[in-house]
Every structure is written in C-alpha cells, then in structure tokens.
Design an enzyme around this catalytic site. Structure first.
Site, PDB file in Angstrom:
ATOM      1  N   GLU A  95      -4.899  -8.518   1.621  1.00  0.00           N
ATOM      2  CA  GLU A  95      -5.497  -8.125   2.905  1.00  0.00           C
ATOM      3  C   GLU A  95      -6.994  -7.912   2.748  1.00  0.00           C
ATOM      4  O   GLU A  95      -7.444  -7.368   1.735  1.00  0.00           O
ATOM      5  CB  GLU A  95      -4.911  -6.805   3.443  1.00  0.00           C
ATOM      6  CG  GLU A  95      -3.545  -6.923   4.042  1.00  0.00           C
ATOM      7  CD  GLU A  95      -3.008  -5.593   4.538  1.00  0.00           C
ATOM      8  OE1 GLU A  95      -3.796  -4.762   5.050  1.00  0.00           O
ATOM      9  OE2 GLU A  95      -1.789  -5.383   4.409  1.00  0.00           O
ATOM     10  N   GLU A 132       0.808  -1.219   0.000  1.00  0.00           N
ATOM     11  CA  GLU A 132       0.000   0.000   0.000  1.00  0.00           C
ATOM     12  C   GLU A 132       0.840   1.268   0.000  1.00  0.00           C
ATOM     13  O   GLU A 132       1.020   1.888   1.050  1.00  0.00           O
ATOM     14  CB  GLU A 132      -0.899   0.051   1.245  1.00  0.00           C
ATOM     15  CG  GLU A 132      -1.909  -1.036   1.319  1.00  0.00           C
ATOM     16  CD  GLU A 132      -2.965  -0.769   2.388  1.00  0.00           C
ATOM     17  OE1 GLU A 132      -3.002   0.349   2.930  1.00  0.00           O
ATOM     18  OE2 GLU A 132      -3.748  -1.687   2.666  1.00  0.00           O
TER      19      GLU A 132
HETATM   20  C1  BGC Z   1      -2.534  -2.012   6.185  1.00  0.00           C
HETATM   21  C2  BGC Z   1      -2.347  -2.673   7.521  1.00  0.00           C
HETATM   22  C3  BGC Z   1      -3.412  -2.170   8.480  1.00  0.00           C
HETATM   23  C4  BGC Z   1      -4.752  -2.564   7.935  1.00  0.00           C
HETATM   24  C5  BGC Z   1      -5.932  -2.209   8.824  1.00  0.00           C
HETATM   25  C6  BGC Z   1      -3.958  -1.906   5.759  1.00  0.00           C
HETATM   26  O1  BGC Z   1      -4.170  -0.654   5.186  1.00  0.00           O
HETATM   27  O2  BGC Z   1      -1.721  -2.601   5.207  1.00  0.00           O
HETATM   28  O3  BGC Z   1      -1.055  -2.440   7.978  1.00  0.00           O
HETATM   29  O4  BGC Z   1      -3.221  -2.633   9.776  1.00  0.00           O
HETATM   30  O5  BGC Z   1      -4.955  -1.946   6.704  1.00  0.00           O
HETATM   31  O6  BGC Z   1      -6.099  -0.844   8.942  1.00  0.00           O
END
Ligand code: BGC
Length: 448
Positions: A335, A166
């Site tokens: 993610e 990101e």
């Molecule tokens: C990030 C993580 C973060 C997660 C939750 C993502 O944008 O890569 O590091 O903890 O979102 O906010």
C-alpha cells in the site's frame, strides 16, 4: 531524472479491503464483523457512515475488474471477509460467500490480473469478538483453521497470500476508541499483538502443510517511522517507545522470535513456551505499507507529540529497515497513497495533481531502493477507488477512481490516467511529474 524503468515482471497493482468496498453486509448469509457493530454504534464513525453498501463491489466486481483492465493493472490486492465465509468465525461454511470469492478470483485470472489475497484486514467476525476477540488466544487457532480452509479452496489459483494486514490497525481497536472494537485500554497492546502474530505464524505453518506449490505467503506491516524534531532525550524516548510498539515489535517477532525489551518492560502479557518459535516461522515475502513518517516534537508547554510528515524517503527507509532483518527478502509495497480533497469538476474530471506528485515521489524512492539492491517485486496503490475509510467514513478519498456514492459511478481521476501511463511504460518519466496543486501545470488527464 529522465526515465526510471522498473525490472521486467514487476507487478503493478492497486489494493482494497473487504469491509471498505464490498457492501452487501447482510446478504447471502454473511455474518457480522466487528466493523459492522462498530459502525452501527452511534458516534463511532464520522457522520454515522457504515460499510453497509460501501462501493457495492459485491455486486459490481465484474465492472470493477473491467476498470482494472483499462488501467492495465497486472495485479490486484483484496482481502477476504472472514465472516462472509464463516459467519460465526468457525464451524459452518457459508457457500454463497465463498462462491463470491471464487467468482472474483476466476474473473481476475481470466483478465490476466494476478490476485494477491489478504486473509485479515481488521474485520474480525463479531462472534469471535464476543468470546474475547484478539484477547482470547483461541482466536489465533480459529484464524489458522480459516486460513487452512482458504488455502485448500484456492490452491493453484492464488499465488500471493498475506496473513494479516497491518496488525496495528487491529491493535488500535483495543487501545483506543477510534477503531473497532473500540475497547480503549492501552494496557492491552502487547497481548493483542502477541495473539495476532501467533495467528500469523500458525497460518504460515498451515500454508506449508497445504503444499501450495509456487504460491508464496507473507505478512503486511505498515511502517510510519518516528523521527525526532529536536532530539531531546524525552523525544528520543517517546520515539523509541512508539517505534518498538508499532513496528519493531512485529519485525523482531516474525524475523527473530523475540520482542524488544521495552515491550516487556511496559506491558504485561502472556507468552507460552513455544509461541515465539511459531511466530518466527519463516515466510516468503514482506508486504510493506508506507504512507509517510511521523515527526516527534515538543510543544510550547513541554508536551511531546507527533505529527504526520509527507516524506517520500520514508519509503526508502522502510525498505532499508526490513532489509536490516533479512537483506534478500522479496518485498511487495502492498500500500501507498494519499487522501486529497477531491472535487468532481464541471468538466467531469478530478484534477488531483497533488496526489500524482505524491505517488511519483514515493515510487521514485521505490525505484531507488531497487537500484540499491532491494528485491521489490510489486507496488500496490491505495486504492482502486474511494471507499469506506474506517473511522473517517466516506470523508476521506484515496482512490484512483472517484466514487459518486449515490449512483456508484466510478470516474477515473487524473492520477489514474497518470498511473495507466506509468504501468504502460513500466516506470516513471520525470516529464510526467506535475507541480503541486496550484504550482505547476495541470496534468493532461485522459486515458491512453
Ligand atoms: C490501511 C487501509 C487504509 C489506508 C488509508 C492503511 O493503513 O491498510 O485500510 O484505508 O491505510 O488510511
């Protein structure tokens, strides 16, 4: 409805990041990163929280891998801490730091869990920040050298690599006060992006030079697309600017070697001849982080704003957007997850039905995208355990495991029990989707 079974060989994982879980911030020769400096500066992080200890994963990684095994994970995404390996960001290698990652990767392989490594998850070595950080073009060269070093070290062991996590999370640190390094100057936006993408492109070129066999490399981009509530021209302009600045700039850059015109119009930044060729060096897969979308609205005073919207279809749309650049690009959902007000109840459980419903709905959209032809090869739930949530410190919990920070005890939440069944089954079962909090039956939470 019924069952939604994912393709054979689909990888089921969780994701974490070094600064969010490792702790041991000043042990075994690790150098400081911008997040150490930032979190140690009073007033920056919620409640003065720091990643000094975090989940103490540096010392507990073997137990953490045992927990991964219990869940049945077939892959695990982690990030390297650059300053644990190169305390100054360049130059001398810290062998103890390097050895930690060798032990981690060896233990994962021994457990039959495919490591998926991210080279940079926002924790720039402070020594490089002191020389201008991502505003200094040289940082991209230091990154390429660091990447090349890790490719040589882990060749044959790590098959999945991402350059950046990101890039937005880094940009935020230059254009707002809320993330490290906290520069807070909106004008810096594009120069930071440009140097980040340069770092990405240079690292991909190093990867090719290193002849990494069947290993693959990609970049992780987060997509929180903006849509308009009322579709007024002002809302549309706002949404278009934000989409360009936060998503399409990256995608246009890495896939087409251009930036959207609006970014040239709105920001001043330096691009040298040849840069865009480096940036658009072909890579192997797209990592996609997707949590939801933003709705752009107009308030009573006529001001434009945007608010987060939990909208599972955002997952499908994000995949479609990536495929509009390259329809057959392999994709990993690197993610997806949600923070909930988790409570460890007297029965020793964390009943997070709402999170299960969230994950179910987003995974169903991943499934739908696959049915429509997307080559999605894996899914990583954020996160393996509660951890240091950047500017929010420990006030937000995203984990499959509840972390009791004073004792560092990890407790599988109900969503972990649910995810374990999903993995064992190889997909979703509609009967397994609980109602939202307070509305449905409670999910029966025990590990199989
Ligand atoms: C990030 C993580 C973060 C997660 C939750 C993502 O944008 O890569 O590091 O903890 O979102 O906010």
């Amino acid at each position: 409805m019924g069952q939604m079974l994912f393709p054979k060989g689909f990888l089921w994982g969780t994701a974490t990041a070094a600064y969010q879980i490792e702790g041991a911030y000043n042990e075994d020769g690790r150098g400081p990163s911008i997040w150490d400096t930032f979190s140690h500066t009073p007033g920056r992080v919620h409640d003065g929280d720091t990643g000094d200890t975090a989940c103490d994963h540096y010392h507990r990684f073997r137990e953490d891998i045992k927990q991964m095994k219990k869940l049945g994970l077939t892959t695990y995404r982690f990030s390297f801490s650059w300053s644990r390996i190169f305390p100054n960001g360049e130059g001398e290698v810290n062998q103890k730091g390097l050895s930690f990652y060798h032990q981690l990767v060896d233990a994962l392989l021994e457990a039959g869990i495919e490591p998926n490594a991210t080279l940079y998850h926002w924790d720039l070595p402070q020594a490089l920040e002191d020389q201008g950080g991502w505003l200094n073009r040289r940082t991209a060269d230091c990154f390429a050298a660091y990447a090349a070093f890790l490719f040589r070290e882990f060749k044959g062991k790590i098959k999945l690599w991402s350059t950046l996590n990101e890039p937005n999370g880094t940009v935020v640190g230059y254009v707002s006060p809320s993330f490290a390094p906290g520069k807070n100057d909106g004008a810096l936006h594009m120069q930071v992006i440009h140097h980040l993408l340069l770092a990405h492109g240079k690292a991909v070129q190093e990867f090719r030079k290193a002849e990494m066999g069947d290993a693959k490399i990609g970049i992780v981009i987060d997509m929180w697309m903006r849509v308009c509530e009322n579709n007024t021209p002002e809302e549309q302009q706002f949404a278009a600017n934000e989409n360009d600045a936060f998503y399409f700039g990256y995608l246009d850059g890495v896939y087409k070697g251009i930036y959207p015109q609006s970014l040239y119009d709105r920001f001043s930044f330096t691009v040298l001849p040849g840069d865009m060729d480096i940036i658009s060096t072909p890579f192997d897969f797209q990592g996609l982080n997707c949590y939801g979308r933003y709705v752009v609205f107009t308030d009573q005073n006529g001001n434009i704003g945007s608010r987060f919207d939990r909208y599972p279809r955002a997952m499908y749309d994000a995949v479609a957007k990536v495929r509009s650049y390259k329809p057959d690009i392999p994709i990993y959902i690197t993610e997806n997850g949600t923070a909930c007000p988790d409570v460890l109840t007297e029965d020793g459980h964390v009943h997070d039905n709402d999170r299960i419903a969230y994950l179910y709905d987003y995974l169903a959209e991943v499934y739908r995208a696959i049915q429509d032809g997307a080559d999605i090869r894996g899914y990583y739930c954020w996160s393996l355990m509660d951890n240091f949530e950047w500017g929010a410190g420990y006030s937000m919990r995203f984990g499959l495991q509840y972390v009791d920070y004073p004792t560092q005890r990890r407790i599988f939440k109900d969503n972990a029990c649910w995810y374990q069944r999903v993995i064992a089954r190889g997909g979703l079962d509609a009967a397994d989707r609980p109602g939202e909090a307070g509305q449905g039956t409670r999910y029966a939470a025990t590990l199989i």
